[in-house]
Write a protein that holds these residues in place. Structure first.
Motif, short mmCIF file in Angstrom:
data_model
loop_
_atom_site.label_atom_id
_atom_site.label_comp_id
_atom_site.label_asym_id
_atom_site.label_seq_id
_atom_site.Cartn_x
_atom_site.Cartn_y
_atom_site.Cartn_z
N ILE A 184 3.77 5.30 -5.79
CA ILE A 184 3.48 5.91 -7.09
C ILE A 184 2.60 6.48 -7.35
N GLU A 185 1.84 7.04 -7.22
CA GLU A 185 0.10 8.00 -7.63
C GLU A 185 1.18 9.36 -6.95
N ASN A 186 1.79 9.69 -5.87
CA ASN A 186 2.69 10.84 -5.79
C ASN A 186 2.84 11.16 -6.77
N MET A 187 3.83 10.42 -7.31
CA MET A 187 5.00 10.26 -8.64
C MET A 187 4.95 10.83 -9.43
N VAL A 188 3.25 10.03 -10.24
CA VAL A 188 2.21 10.56 -11.34
C VAL A 188 2.59 11.77 -11.35
N ALA A 207 -0.03 3.87 -18.32
CA ALA A 207 -1.25 3.59 -19.23
C ALA A 207 -1.15 5.68 -18.99
N ALA A 208 -0.19 6.08 -18.22
CA ALA A 208 0.28 7.22 -18.33
C ALA A 208 1.43 7.94 -19.12
N GLY A 209 2.13 7.05 -19.68
CA GLY A 209 3.46 7.47 -19.98
C GLY A 209 4.17 7.85 -18.88
N VAL A 210 3.80 6.69 -18.24
CA VAL A 210 5.56 6.94 -17.53
C VAL A 210 6.61 5.10 -17.89
N MET A 211 7.77 5.26 -17.57
CA MET A 211 8.87 4.21 -17.78
C MET A 211 8.82 3.55 -16.41
N VAL A 212 8.87 2.39 -16.37
CA VAL A 212 8.77 2.03 -14.97
C VAL A 212 9.52 0.51 -15.00
N ILE A 213 10.85 1.00 -14.44
CA ILE A 213 11.71 -0.41 -14.31
C ILE A 213 11.77 -0.33 -12.80
N ALA A 214 11.81 -2.01 -13.36
CA ALA A 214 12.23 -2.81 -11.34
C ALA A 214 14.28 -2.76 -11.23
N LEU A 215 13.72 -2.87 -10.04
CA LEU A 215 15.47 -2.49 -9.31
C LEU A 215 15.06 -3.75 -8.28
N ASP A 216 16.34 -4.49 -8.51
CA ASP A 216 16.78 -6.29 -7.60
C ASP A 216 15.56 -6.94 -7.45
N SER A 217 14.33 -6.52 -7.51
CA SER A 217 13.62 -7.41 -7.46
C SER A 217 12.16 -7.54 -9.07
N PRO A 218 11.83 -8.50 -9.64
CA PRO A 218 11.04 -8.50 -10.72
C PRO A 218 9.42 -8.69 -10.00
N THR A 219 9.48 -8.37 -11.23
CA THR A 219 7.48 -7.83 -10.82
C THR A 219 7.67 -9.67 -11.31
N GLU A 220 5.88 -10.06 -11.01
CA GLU A 220 5.08 -10.97 -11.46
C GLU A 220 4.44 -10.52 -11.97
N ALA A 265 0.40 -0.95 -0.25
CA ALA A 265 0.03 0.07 -0.25
C ALA A 265 0.82 1.35 0.05
N GLY A 266 1.78 1.00 0.67
CA GLY A 266 3.32 2.31 0.65
C GLY A 266 4.15 2.50 -0.31
N GLN A 267 4.13 1.47 -0.79
CA GLN A 267 4.60 2.07 -2.87
C GLN A 267 3.21 2.10 -3.30
N VAL A 268 2.27 1.45 -3.70
CA VAL A 268 1.20 2.05 -4.22
C VAL A 268 0.84 3.88 -4.32
N THR A 269 0.73 4.27 -3.20
CA THR A 269 0.62 5.66 -2.66
C THR A 269 2.00 6.89 -3.16
N PRO A 271 -1.30 -3.51 -11.20
CA PRO A 271 -2.56 -3.09 -11.26
C PRO A 271 -1.77 -1.27 -11.12
N ALA A 272 -1.22 -0.81 -10.09
CA ALA A 272 -0.81 0.25 -10.08
C ALA A 272 -0.08 0.70 -10.34
N ILE A 273 1.57 0.03 -11.09
CA ILE A 273 2.48 0.13 -12.11
C ILE A 273 1.64 0.07 -13.82
N ALA A 274 0.91 -1.03 -14.11
CA ALA A 274 -0.35 -0.68 -14.98
C ALA A 274 -0.55 0.97 -15.40
N LYS A 275 -1.04 1.51 -14.28
CA LYS A 275 -1.79 3.25 -14.83
C LYS A 275 -0.82 3.50 -14.77
N ALA A 276 0.69 3.69 -14.11
CA ALA A 276 1.32 4.53 -14.11
C ALA A 276 1.97 4.40 -16.03
#
Length: 338
Positions: free
Chosen positions: A83-87, A113-126, A77-81, A106-111
């Motif tokens: 992401i939203e703040n940074m977008v 969709a808004a044109g933000v490039m998202v890069i995972a560091l250290d840990s992959p997403t599923e 939840a903290g990470q979702v918030t 889902p939060a990454i997908a919204k970002a």
């Protein structure tokens, strides 16, 4: 009184968020790329060093860096918030070490969709395709290296293994755990094995990467099987905790500990003989590469794609034939944290 305190904290957090948005918009107005970095926590030395590396590279390249983190490992939840703040602040690239590899998608997908490039560091997403790219250690290979070394170091003695793991379902924890077992010689385990394999393990306990929890986990394992003589730990804080439990039981000299991370405290424990060997990874490099990719995206519109391996080295002062390693001196010259 309690409500007043809650309102005061909420107001303070809102002020901080508003200030971040304001400064980010000012940076955008001046043509500065705005890049966000979201780590699992603000306290783990690995993520502290990652933040330092990102800030250094952002300063060098003239970018504005926004930072955020969860309260603890697993705080989705903290990470979702964050992401939203940074977008909302206008970040065009967000770098994230996902605490929950599935729930964050889902939060990454919204970002994105808004044109933000998202890069995972250290840990992959599923799935891994949820982000544009991944800059990380090959955690499975990190596990393989300490598994291979441990097999040689045990010298033919039958291993009674305890694994002090992260928490269920976390890809980094699964990869390191399974890699260790594969390196030790367990058949049927590969980099593609999806779940944590516990066959052949006398005791498996979760530590959340925390020293105190690592000590409790080791105490539980010793109660379950006092004959444990080989301990794999998810990271070096957990290793330090496991060592304290072993020392309290008078077993610290008869049990071999191996780990992953390569932080300065961990390498000093290799030097002291607390940890036999550790696989060192490089958060500074991950962060710097991520920021550089973000600046390039802001300038050219070109996104990264796929996985970039940021390297791993086995650190030990007791090299074993056939297992490539570096000594503690090298580890200290390339470590992170205090």
């Amino acid at each position: 009184m309690q409500k007043s305190k809650v309102f005061a904290v909420s107001a303070a957090l809102a002020t901080v968020a508003t200030l971040a948005v304001t400064t980010a918009h000012a940076a955008l107005a001046q043509g500065q790329p705005v890049i966000g970095l979201i780590t699992k926590t603000d306290t783990n030395p690995f993520f502290v060093k990652m933040k330092e590396g990102a800030q250094t590279e952002a300063t060098r390249l003239g970018a504005k860096l926004l930072t955020g983190a969860g309260k603890a490992d697993g705080d989705n939840a903290g990470q979702v918030t964050a992401i939203e703040n940074m977008v909302a602040a206008g970040a065009k690239t967000i770098l994230i070490t996902p605490s929950d590899s599935k729930a964050i998608v889902p939060a990454i997908a919204k970002a994105r969709a808004a044109g933000v490039m998202v890069i995972a560091l250290d840990s992959p997403t599923e799935p891994a395709s949820a982000v544009d790219g991944l800059f990380a250690t090959n955690n499975y290979q990190a596990g393989v290296l300490i598994g291979q070394w441990a097999k040689k170091a045990m010298g033919g003695k039958k291993a009674v293994i305890a694994t002090i793991d992260l928490f269920p379902g976390q890809p980094v924890g699964i990869a390191r755990h399974n890699g260790f077992l594969a390196g030790y010689g367990m058949s049927g385990v590969s980099a593609g094995t999806a779940g944590q394999v516990n066959a052949g393990v006398a005791c498996a306990q979760d530590s959340f990467g925390d020293q105190a929890k690592g000590q409790t986990a080791m105490e539980n394992c010793l109660q379950k099987n006092p004959d444990i003589n080989l301990v794999y730990t998810i990271n070096e804080p957990a290793a330090a905790g496991a060592y304290q439990a072993l020392k309290a039981a008078g077993k610290e000299k008869s049990v071999l500990i191996v780990s992953v991370d390569g932080g300065c405290a961990g390498v000093r424990n290799v030097e002291a003989g607390v940890i036999g060997a550790t696989s060192q990874q490089y958060p500074l490099k991950m962060a710097a590469m991520g920021v550089a990719a973000g600046v390039n995206y802001a300038k050219t519109g070109k996104k990264v794609s796929g996985y970039t391996d940021t390297g791993v080295n086995l650190i030990t002062n007791k090299p074993e034939s056939g297992v490539k390693s570096q000594n503690g001196k090298y580890g200290l010259a390339n470590c992170w944290g205090k």
